[in-house]
Design a protein around this motif. Structure first.
Motif, PDB file in Angstrom:
ATOM      1  N   SER A   1      21.854   8.342  -4.234  1.00 36.90           N
ATOM      2  CA  SER A   1      20.532   8.889  -3.941  1.00 36.90           C
ATOM      3  C   SER A   1      20.357   9.119  -2.450  1.00 36.90           C
ATOM      4  O   SER A   1      20.688   8.241  -1.638  1.00 36.90           O
ATOM      5  N   LEU A   2      19.819  10.279  -2.134  1.00 34.97           N
ATOM      6  CA  LEU A   2      19.440  10.594  -0.768  1.00 34.97           C
ATOM      7  C   LEU A   2      17.923  10.503  -0.693  1.00 34.97           C
ATOM      8  O   LEU A   2      17.205  11.260  -1.361  1.00 34.97           O
TER       9      LEU A   2
ATOM     10  N   ALA B   1      27.019  22.843  -6.324  1.00 34.03           N
ATOM     11  CA  ALA B   1      26.428  21.874  -7.243  1.00 34.03           C
ATOM     12  C   ALA B   1      25.691  22.585  -8.373  1.00 34.03           C
ATOM     13  O   ALA B   1      25.304  23.751  -8.252  1.00 34.03           O
ATOM     14  N   THR B   2      25.479  21.858  -9.458  1.00 39.02           N
ATOM     15  CA  THR B   2      24.670  22.349 -10.567  1.00 39.02           C
ATOM     16  C   THR B   2      23.448  21.454 -10.729  1.00 39.02           C
ATOM     17  O   THR B   2      23.489  20.264 -10.413  1.00 39.02           O
ATOM     18  N   VAL B   3      22.375  22.019 -11.233  1.00 36.09           N
ATOM     19  CA  VAL B   3      21.129  21.279 -11.392  1.00 36.09           C
ATOM     20  C   VAL B   3      21.136  20.499 -12.703  1.00 36.09           C
ATOM     21  O   VAL B   3      21.364  21.068 -13.769  1.00 36.09           O
ATOM     22  N   LEU B   4      20.867  19.189 -12.610  1.00 37.86           N
ATOM     23  CA  LEU B   4      20.666  18.375 -13.808  1.00 37.86           C
ATOM     24  C   LEU B   4      19.178  18.201 -14.089  1.00 37.86           C
ATOM     25  O   LEU B   4      18.748  18.216 -15.239  1.00 37.86           O
TER      26      LEU B   4
ATOM     27  N   TRP C   1       5.663   9.048  -8.665  1.00 32.97           N
ATOM     28  CA  TRP C   1       6.199   8.308  -7.522  1.00 32.97           C
ATOM     29  C   TRP C   1       6.511   9.194  -6.328  1.00 32.97           C
ATOM     30  O   TRP C   1       6.817   8.709  -5.245  1.00 32.97           O
ATOM     31  N   GLY C   2       6.435  10.531  -6.496  1.00 31.10           N
ATOM     32  CA  GLY C   2       6.736  11.385  -5.360  1.00 31.10           C
ATOM     33  C   GLY C   2       7.272  12.734  -5.780  1.00 31.10           C
ATOM     34  O   GLY C   2       6.662  13.431  -6.601  1.00 31.10           O
ATOM     35  N   TYR C   3       8.446  13.105  -5.256  1.00 34.89           N
ATOM     36  CA  TYR C   3       9.010  14.429  -5.505  1.00 34.89           C
ATOM     37  C   TYR C   3      10.530  14.319  -5.417  1.00 34.89           C
ATOM     38  O   TYR C   3      11.060  13.679  -4.502  1.00 34.89           O
ATOM     39  N   GLY C   4      11.223  14.920  -6.379  1.00 29.29           N
ATOM     40  CA  GLY C   4      12.678  14.847  -6.318  1.00 29.29           C
ATOM     41  C   GLY C   4      13.334  15.471  -7.528  1.00 29.29           C
ATOM     42  O   GLY C   4      12.669  15.920  -8.466  1.00 29.29           O
ATOM     43  N   GLY C   5      14.662  15.509  -7.497  1.00 32.68           N
ATOM     44  CA  GLY C   5      15.440  16.061  -8.590  1.00 32.68           C
ATOM     45  C   GLY C   5      16.870  15.574  -8.510  1.00 32.68           C
ATOM     46  O   GLY C   5      17.211  14.727  -7.671  1.00 32.68           O
ATOM     47  N   VAL C   6      17.717  16.117  -9.379  1.00 28.73           N
ATOM     48  CA  VAL C   6      19.084  15.620  -9.515  1.00 28.73           C
ATOM     49  C   VAL C   6      20.049  16.798  -9.598  1.00 28.73           C
ATOM     50  O   VAL C   6      19.796  17.773 -10.328  1.00 28.73           O
ATOM     51  N   VAL C   7      21.165  16.699  -8.862  1.00 29.07           N
ATOM     52  CA  VAL C   7      22.237  17.692  -8.953  1.00 29.07           C
ATOM     53  C   VAL C   7      23.558  16.986  -9.217  1.00 29.07           C
ATOM     54  O   VAL C   7      23.692  15.782  -8.984  1.00 29.07           O
ATOM     55  N   GLN C   8      24.533  17.747  -9.702  1.00 35.48           N
ATOM     56  CA  GLN C   8      25.874  17.210  -9.914  1.00 35.48           C
ATOM     57  C   GLN C   8      26.861  18.015  -9.079  1.00 35.48           C
ATOM     58  O   GLN C   8      26.894  19.249  -9.156  1.00 35.48           O
TER      59      GLN C   8
ATOM     60  N   GLN D   1      20.953  12.107  -6.665  1.00 34.78           N
ATOM     61  CA  GLN D   1      19.501  12.223  -6.697  1.00 34.78           C
ATOM     62  C   GLN D   1      19.012  12.501  -5.279  1.00 34.78           C
ATOM     63  O   GLN D   1      19.506  11.914  -4.319  1.00 34.78           O
ATOM     64  N   ILE D   2      18.037  13.387  -5.152  1.00 38.70           N
ATOM     65  CA  ILE D   2      17.430  13.699  -3.855  1.00 38.70           C
ATOM     66  C   ILE D   2      15.931  13.508  -4.028  1.00 38.70           C
ATOM     67  O   ILE D   2      15.315  14.157  -4.882  1.00 38.70           O
TER      68      ILE D   2
END
Length: 210
Positions: free
Chosen positions: A50-51, A71-74, A82-89, A97-98
């Motif tokens: 996680s970043l 990267a691809t979006v998961l 809790w905030g804002y974020g997403g996940v890439v592979q 996780q960012i």
């Protein structure tokens, strides 16, 4: 041992993985290392990196450069309680996780990373927490048998524990997986393997892969 000095990703193409980490996230190669490895693995490898950043605009900036780097979006970046974020592979299979706990931007957008967090998906959070406490780590936050976060010195990798199936759900992938984690942790310690098969090695000098 009181922290993780670095994590090493075992990948099929070390040079390509190193280029991805640099182009996508601008990460310090002393913290996230790569090396060639072909250990068999299928499905979820049981961890995410996680970043943690300071604002939503920084999440979007890192998402954009990660996608540009292959990267691809998961999970698309979005707002949550809790905030804002997403996940890439990444192309090598590593799940990133960012995220930020901030709800809006308060400064110019950058790609600065405030914290690098390794989340291990484990079967028994309480037992694994005790395992690491006995090896010198200090608990920073603990939520029963669901989540544990260990204290980390500045410039090191923060270690957290989460239930494996819960972590897979956060990442947006099925929890099933077998074989190698394709991850090695390094610190001021003798080599050992934790209850969930994550391998630790003594910290070694950095060898840059180009």
């Amino acid at each position: 041992m009181n922290s993780i000095d670095s994590v090493t990703l075992e990948v099929a193409d070390a040079a390509a993985a190193a280029r991805f980490c640099s182009a996508a996230f601008g990460l310090d190669p002393a913290r996230v290392r790569v090396r060639a490895g072909d250990s068999p693995t299928t499905g979820f490898r049981g961890f995410t990196l996680s970043l943690v950043v300071s604002q939503p605009g920084n999440v979007d900036a890192l998402f954009a450069t990660a996608l540009d780097a292959g990267a691809t979006v998961l999970r698309p970046a979005s707002k949550s309680l809790w905030g804002y974020g997403g996940v890439v592979q990444a192309p090598d299979g590593t799940i990133w996780q960012i995220a930020t706990s901030a709800k809006k931007d308060t400064a110019p957008v950058t790609r600065d990373v405030d914290e690098l967090v390794l989340l291990l998906g484990v079967e028994d959070v309480k037992a694994t927490k005790q395992f690491y406490v006995e090896r010198g780590l200090t608990v920073g936050k603990s939520f029963g048998g669901k989540y544990v976060e260990f204290a980390a010195a500045p410039g090191t990798v923060k270690l957290s524990l989460y239930k494996r199936r819960a972590l897979a759900k956060v990442a947006g992938v099925p929890a099933d997986g077998t074989g190698s984690h394709r991850l090695v942790l390094s610190g001021a310690t003798d080599p050992f393997t934790d209850p969930d098969g994550f391998v630790w090695e003594a910290a070694a000098p950095l060898t840059v892969t180009r």
